[in-house]
Motif scaffolding. Structure first.
Motif, PDB file in Angstrom:
ATOM      1  N   LEU A 248       0.830  -1.205   0.000  1.00  0.00           N
ATOM      2  CA  LEU A 248       0.000   0.000   0.000  1.00  0.00           C
ATOM      3  C   LEU A 248       0.861   1.249   0.000  1.00  0.00           C
ATOM      4  CD1 LEU A 248      -2.660  -1.010   2.683  1.00  0.00           C
ATOM      5  CD2 LEU A 248      -2.989  -0.894   0.214  1.00  0.00           C
ATOM      6  N   ALA A 249       0.378   2.276  -0.629  1.00  0.00           N
ATOM      7  CA  ALA A 249       1.073   3.564  -0.569  1.00  0.00           C
ATOM      8  C   ALA A 249       1.052   4.076   0.866  1.00  0.00           C
ATOM      9  CB  ALA A 249       0.399   4.560  -1.508  1.00  0.00           C
ATOM     10  N   TRP A 250       2.115   4.777   1.268  1.00  0.00           N
ATOM     11  CA  TRP A 250       2.221   5.227   2.655  1.00  0.00           C
ATOM     12  C   TRP A 250       1.070   6.173   3.028  1.00  0.00           C
ATOM     13  CZ3 TRP A 250       3.791   3.441   6.814  1.00  0.00           C
ATOM     14  CH2 TRP A 250       4.009   4.248   7.947  1.00  0.00           C
ATOM     15  N   GLU A 251       0.595   6.949   2.091  1.00  0.00           N
ATOM     16  CA  GLU A 251      -0.526   7.837   2.372  1.00  0.00           C
ATOM     17  C   GLU A 251      -1.768   7.036   2.750  1.00  0.00           C
ATOM     18  OE1 GLU A 251       1.317   7.895  -0.293  1.00  0.00           O
ATOM     19  OE2 GLU A 251       2.510   9.728   0.030  1.00  0.00           O
ATOM     20  N   VAL A 252      -1.975   5.898   2.071  1.00  0.00           N
ATOM     21  CA  VAL A 252      -3.121   5.042   2.374  1.00  0.00           C
ATOM     22  C   VAL A 252      -2.942   4.389   3.741  1.00  0.00           C
ATOM     23  CG1 VAL A 252      -4.445   3.020   1.616  1.00  0.00           C
ATOM     24  CG2 VAL A 252      -3.517   4.623  -0.067  1.00  0.00           C
ATOM     25  N   VAL A 253      -1.711   3.984   4.035  1.00  0.00           N
ATOM     26  CA  VAL A 253      -1.425   3.355   5.322  1.00  0.00           C
ATOM     27  C   VAL A 253      -1.745   4.314   6.465  1.00  0.00           C
ATOM     28  CG1 VAL A 253       0.427   2.455   6.797  1.00  0.00           C
ATOM     29  CG2 VAL A 253       0.309   1.783   4.396  1.00  0.00           C
ATOM     30  N   GLN A 254      -1.323   5.558   6.347  1.00  0.00           N
ATOM     31  CA  GLN A 254      -1.530   6.522   7.411  1.00  0.00           C
ATOM     32  C   GLN A 254      -3.008   6.737   7.715  1.00  0.00           C
ATOM     33  OE1 GLN A 254       0.910   9.787   5.831  1.00  0.00           O
ATOM     34  NE2 GLN A 254       2.211   9.576   7.666  1.00  0.00           N
ATOM     35  N   GLU A 255      -3.849   6.617   6.699  1.00  0.00           N
ATOM     36  CA  GLU A 255      -5.275   6.834   6.897  1.00  0.00           C
ATOM     37  C   GLU A 255      -5.894   5.778   7.822  1.00  0.00           C
ATOM     38  OE1 GLU A 255      -7.061   6.902   3.089  1.00  0.00           O
ATOM     39  OE2 GLU A 255      -6.063   8.752   2.431  1.00  0.00           O
ATOM     40  N   THR A 256      -5.383   4.553   7.766  1.00  0.00           N
ATOM     41  CA  THR A 256      -5.973   3.461   8.554  1.00  0.00           C
ATOM     42  C   THR A 256      -5.050   2.953   9.656  1.00  0.00           C
ATOM     43  OG1 THR A 256      -5.123   1.853   6.937  1.00  0.00           O
ATOM     44  CG2 THR A 256      -7.364   2.697   6.594  1.00  0.00           C
ATOM     45  N   LEU A 257      -3.898   3.606   9.838  1.00  0.00           N
ATOM     46  CA  LEU A 257      -2.896   3.111  10.790  1.00  0.00           C
ATOM     47  C   LEU A 257      -3.424   3.071  12.221  1.00  0.00           C
ATOM     48  CD1 LEU A 257      -0.033   2.125  11.260  1.00  0.00           C
ATOM     49  CD2 LEU A 257       0.708   4.502  11.477  1.00  0.00           C
ATOM     50  N   GLY A 258      -4.139   4.128  12.616  1.00  0.00           N
ATOM     51  CA  GLY A 258      -4.625   4.196  13.997  1.00  0.00           C
ATOM     52  C   GLY A 258      -5.505   3.015  14.346  1.00  0.00           C
TER      53      GLY A 258
END
Length: 334
Positions: free
Chosen positions: A267-277
């Motif tokens: 996954l792109a890091w931007e996508v990861v950050q959206e669901t990381l929490g």
């Protein structure tokens, strides 16, 4: 895409089959080793008899040395600039006897070496002798790698065909491109038929073999041939390494599905950050409502804390654990 998958799978299976056969051949050599060793000893004894004092090669060399010495004695004192007349004077008006004597000496010497060569040819030739020696060496060193090329045999062209860029384009999935580089080197010398190929690539740098095993390096690098590789073993090594790296995902096939570059599927890091929490909460690395930290240092600290907690819990429960007894003197568990 499925065709590429099938071709890559066929390549890997073919290499695995050849390795299996090479190891089976090694077992057969173990059984037949006594016969091979006895034949080599007998052959070596014959060669020694030809070279030893009293043998035809020794006699011819001795005769050639004597003939050469006579000619040198007759011409002693003459330098490279001596005139024909001066040489003729030394030879009582004749120049040809000295020249003929030297030619005869060379022929006798060549004949002496020829007897040794004929002896080896009588055992099946130099290639046959080297092959038998290689088999015995393989046995003593559990060295199945040097037998692999013999199993590949007629499949060499097929193996190269499978690895052709027009059919399967290979790419490293990391910065480590040693195996693809070695494959490219083998492909550049695919048309070679000699025993050796250069160890240097197009940029003049030696091909890096650090990715392979010590046994393979022993087979590929001939210490008597600096800057060269044993072609057949180099090719077999490359095919083996390529199949292994396809299996582990270190090398990918462009346009494939089963052998695709896994790094491109992340996954792109931007996508990861959206669901990381929510993900950290789900796997137990964060509490609901906490801000999600995502750097490697924080993650490592979390893992270390969990490990310390697990170790402390194990220590605290040890006195009541009847299934685990540690000898306080030796530290051995029972």
């Amino acid at each position: 895409m499925r065709v590429r998958d099938d071709l890559a799978t066929m390549f890997c299976k073919r290499v695995a089959t050849k390795i299996k056969k090479a190891k089976a051949e090694l077992e057969e050599i173990r059984l037949a080793e006594r016969e091979i060793v006895e034949a080599l000893i007998g052959n070596y004894r014959t060669v020694l008899k030809h070279i030893d004092e009293g043998g035809p090669a020794h006699g011819a060399l001795t005769k050639a040395a004597a003939m050469t010495a006579e000619t040198r004695q007759a011409l002693e004192g003459l330098d490279e600039e001596a005139s024909v007349d001066e040489v003729a004077t030394r030879q009582e008006g004749k120049v040809s006897p000295a020249v003929i004597a030297l030619v005869k000496a060379q022929l006798v010497q060549a004949g002496g070496f020829g007897t040794v060569t004929k002896a080896v040819e009588g055992f099946g030739g130099f290639a046959k002798q080297y092959e038998q020696i290689e088999k015995v060496s393989a046995h003593h060193g559990n060295f199945w790698e040097v037998l692999l090329y013999g199993q590949i045999g007629r499949d060499r062209a097929v193996m190269f065909d499978r690895a052709d860029n027009d059919k399967l384009k290979f790419t490293a999935t990391s910065e480590d491109s040693r195996v693809p580089d070695a494959l490219a080197h083998a492909q550049r010398h695919q048309a070679a038929r000699g025993e050796y190929i250069t160890a240097f690539n197009e940029e003049g740098k030696e091909v890096d073999l650090s990715f392979t095993t010590q046994n393979w390096r022993k087979g590929v690098v001939d210490k008597t041939r600096t800057g060269q590789f044993v072609r057949k073993h180099f090719e077999a090594m490359v095919f083996t390494a390529l199949a292994e790296e396809l299996r582990t995902g270190d090398v990918a096939v462009v346009g494939s599905e089963e052998y695709a570059d896994w790094s491109e599927q992340l996954l792109a890091w931007e996508v990861v950050q959206e669901t990381l929490g929510s993900y950290l909460v789900e796997v137990g690395l964060a509490e609901a409502g906490e801000s999600a930290e995502s750097d490697a240092t924080f993650f490592r600290r979390q893992m270390e804390d969990k490990l310390r907690g697990a170790a402390a819990a194990a220590d605290a429960g040890y006195p009541e654990n009847d299934g685990l007894v540690i000898d306080p003197e030796t530290g051995i568990r029972h």
